[in-house]
Write a protein that holds these residues in place. Structure first.
Motif, mmCIF file in Angstrom:
data_model
loop_
_atom_site.group_PDB
_atom_site.id
_atom_site.type_symbol
_atom_site.label_atom_id
_atom_site.label_comp_id
_atom_site.label_asym_id
_atom_site.label_seq_id
_atom_site.Cartn_x
_atom_site.Cartn_y
_atom_site.Cartn_z
ATOM 1 N N SER A 14 -75.777 -71.029 -53.568
ATOM 2 C CA SER A 14 -75.963 -69.519 -54.878
ATOM 3 C C SER A 14 -75.844 -68.373 -54.096
ATOM 4 O O SER A 14 -76.260 -68.659 -52.590
ATOM 5 C CB SER A 14 -77.413 -70.244 -55.242
ATOM 6 O OG SER A 14 -77.801 -70.265 -54.026
ATOM 7 N N ARG A 15 -75.942 -67.791 -55.005
ATOM 8 C CA ARG A 15 -76.180 -65.880 -54.392
ATOM 9 C C ARG A 15 -76.283 -65.206 -55.519
ATOM 10 O O ARG A 15 -75.856 -65.561 -56.680
ATOM 11 C CB ARG A 15 -74.345 -65.806 -53.601
ATOM 12 C CG ARG A 15 -74.700 -64.367 -53.417
ATOM 13 C CD ARG A 15 -72.904 -64.069 -52.686
ATOM 14 N NE ARG A 15 -73.660 -62.182 -52.848
ATOM 15 C CZ ARG A 15 -71.302 -62.647 -53.185
ATOM 16 N NH1 ARG A 15 -70.934 -62.498 -53.852
ATOM 17 N NH2 ARG A 15 -71.624 -60.988 -54.128
ATOM 18 N N GLU A 16 -77.034 -64.208 -54.934
ATOM 19 C CA GLU A 16 -77.535 -63.577 -55.889
ATOM 20 C C GLU A 16 -77.846 -63.635 -57.349
ATOM 21 O O GLU A 16 -77.057 -63.991 -59.080
ATOM 22 C CB GLU A 16 -76.658 -61.685 -56.591
ATOM 23 C CG GLU A 16 -76.651 -61.759 -55.449
ATOM 24 C CD GLU A 16 -75.244 -60.312 -55.536
ATOM 25 O OE1 GLU A 16 -74.650 -60.442 -56.874
ATOM 26 O OE2 GLU A 16 -74.858 -59.282 -54.797
ATOM 27 N N GLY A 17 -78.344 -64.928 -57.542
ATOM 28 C CA GLY A 17 -79.230 -65.919 -58.196
ATOM 29 C C GLY A 17 -77.651 -66.906 -59.677
ATOM 30 O O GLY A 17 -78.308 -67.597 -60.447
ATOM 31 N N ALA A 18 -76.868 -66.879 -58.964
ATOM 32 C CA ALA A 18 -75.402 -67.438 -59.388
ATOM 33 C C ALA A 18 -75.273 -68.388 -58.790
ATOM 34 O O ALA A 18 -74.771 -68.624 -57.750
ATOM 35 C CB ALA A 18 -74.203 -66.480 -60.113
ATOM 36 N N VAL A 19 -74.286 -69.894 -59.334
ATOM 37 C CA VAL A 19 -73.745 -70.953 -58.430
ATOM 38 C C VAL A 19 -72.845 -71.100 -58.524
ATOM 39 O O VAL A 19 -72.267 -70.365 -59.202
ATOM 40 C CB VAL A 19 -74.637 -72.795 -59.540
ATOM 41 C CG1 VAL A 19 -73.822 -73.066 -58.420
ATOM 42 C CG2 VAL A 19 -75.963 -72.255 -58.691
ATOM 43 N N HIS A 20 -72.224 -70.887 -57.095
ATOM 44 C CA HIS A 20 -70.232 -70.635 -57.456
ATOM 45 C C HIS A 20 -70.429 -72.579 -56.389
ATOM 46 O O HIS A 20 -70.623 -72.151 -55.651
ATOM 47 C CB HIS A 20 -70.402 -69.463 -56.295
ATOM 48 C CG HIS A 20 -70.590 -68.814 -56.743
ATOM 49 N ND1 HIS A 20 -69.754 -67.729 -57.216
ATOM 50 C CD2 HIS A 20 -72.253 -67.954 -55.816
ATOM 51 C CE1 HIS A 20 -70.853 -66.434 -56.824
ATOM 52 N NE2 HIS A 20 -72.197 -66.849 -57.001
ATOM 53 N N ARG A 21 -69.140 -72.305 -56.830
ATOM 54 C CA ARG A 21 -68.347 -73.123 -56.106
ATOM 55 C C ARG A 21 -66.973 -72.866 -54.954
ATOM 56 O O ARG A 21 -66.773 -72.104 -55.036
ATOM 57 C CB ARG A 21 -66.888 -74.250 -56.875
ATOM 58 C CG ARG A 21 -68.337 -75.552 -58.200
ATOM 59 C CD ARG A 21 -67.637 -75.486 -59.153
ATOM 60 N NE ARG A 21 -66.712 -76.895 -58.550
ATOM 61 C CZ ARG A 21 -65.399 -76.731 -58.466
ATOM 62 N NH1 ARG A 21 -64.782 -76.803 -58.856
ATOM 63 N NH2 ARG A 21 -64.436 -77.770 -57.655
ATOM 64 N N TYR A 47 -73.224 -67.926 -48.927
ATOM 65 C CA TYR A 47 -74.191 -68.187 -49.901
ATOM 66 C C TYR A 47 -75.420 -69.440 -49.514
ATOM 67 O O TYR A 47 -75.234 -69.629 -48.170
ATOM 68 C CB TYR A 47 -73.251 -69.245 -50.455
ATOM 69 C CG TYR A 47 -71.814 -68.371 -50.999
ATOM 70 C CD1 TYR A 47 -71.420 -68.084 -52.406
ATOM 71 C CD2 TYR A 47 -71.030 -68.386 -50.125
ATOM 72 C CE1 TYR A 47 -70.775 -67.154 -52.786
ATOM 73 C CE2 TYR A 47 -69.932 -67.278 -50.814
ATOM 74 C CZ TYR A 47 -70.032 -67.037 -52.254
ATOM 75 O OH TYR A 47 -68.725 -66.991 -52.751
#
Length: 145
Positions: free
Chosen positions: A44-51, A76
């Motif tokens: 996660s980064r800046e409130g968003a979840v990333h793959r 992340y």
């Protein structure tokens, strides 16, 4: 090693077949590497979840009880513990560098000796990380030294 690629439009996905005289460490590493191609990590980064693709991760580090994944562009936070990441990444190019860090050996550009029998790894993103004495011998073995 011989590699043969056959294009077959009837296939829906990539199919890999490995033929060998016997299953040894080299074959097991090839199979593990192939399995790692489809692996993604979650961060996660800046409130968003990333793959995040495994290949993009330069190293993972635990700081103040939180685990972070470092790519060449950004950082992340991951919910996984470092030992969980290490287990999940077994058979890939990730190696333990210290109690707080695992490094993707594919991103290592050079290795230098450091003070107190430690090693310094230069990564392709310009960062330098230190391998503790406890894990320096594993890095040397990986290099065949």
């Amino acid at each position: 090693m011989n590699v043969t690629i056959t294009e077959n439009p009837a296939l829906e996905d990539i199919e890999v077949s490995v033929a060998c005289p016997r299953i040894d460490d080299r074959v097991q590493r090839i199979v593990a590497s192939l399995g790692a191609l489809d692996r993604k990590l979650v961060g996660s980064r800046e409130g968003a979840v990333h793959r995040i693709d495994l290949d993009a991760v330069c190293y993972a580090e635990t700081v103040d009880g939180k685990t972070f994944l470092y790519t060449s562009e950004t950082v992340y936070e991951t919910p996984m513990r470092l030992y969980e990441l290490e287990d999940r990444l077994a058979g890939t190019e990730f190696v333990r560098a210290s109690k707080q860090m695992i490094v993707n050996f594919d991103h290592v550009t050079s290795i230098r000796p450091a003070l107190n029998a430690r090693l310094q790894l230069m990564l392709d993103n310009g960062e330098a990380v230190i391998v503790s004495r406890q894990y320096a011998s594993a890095i040397k073995r990986k290099l065949g030294l």
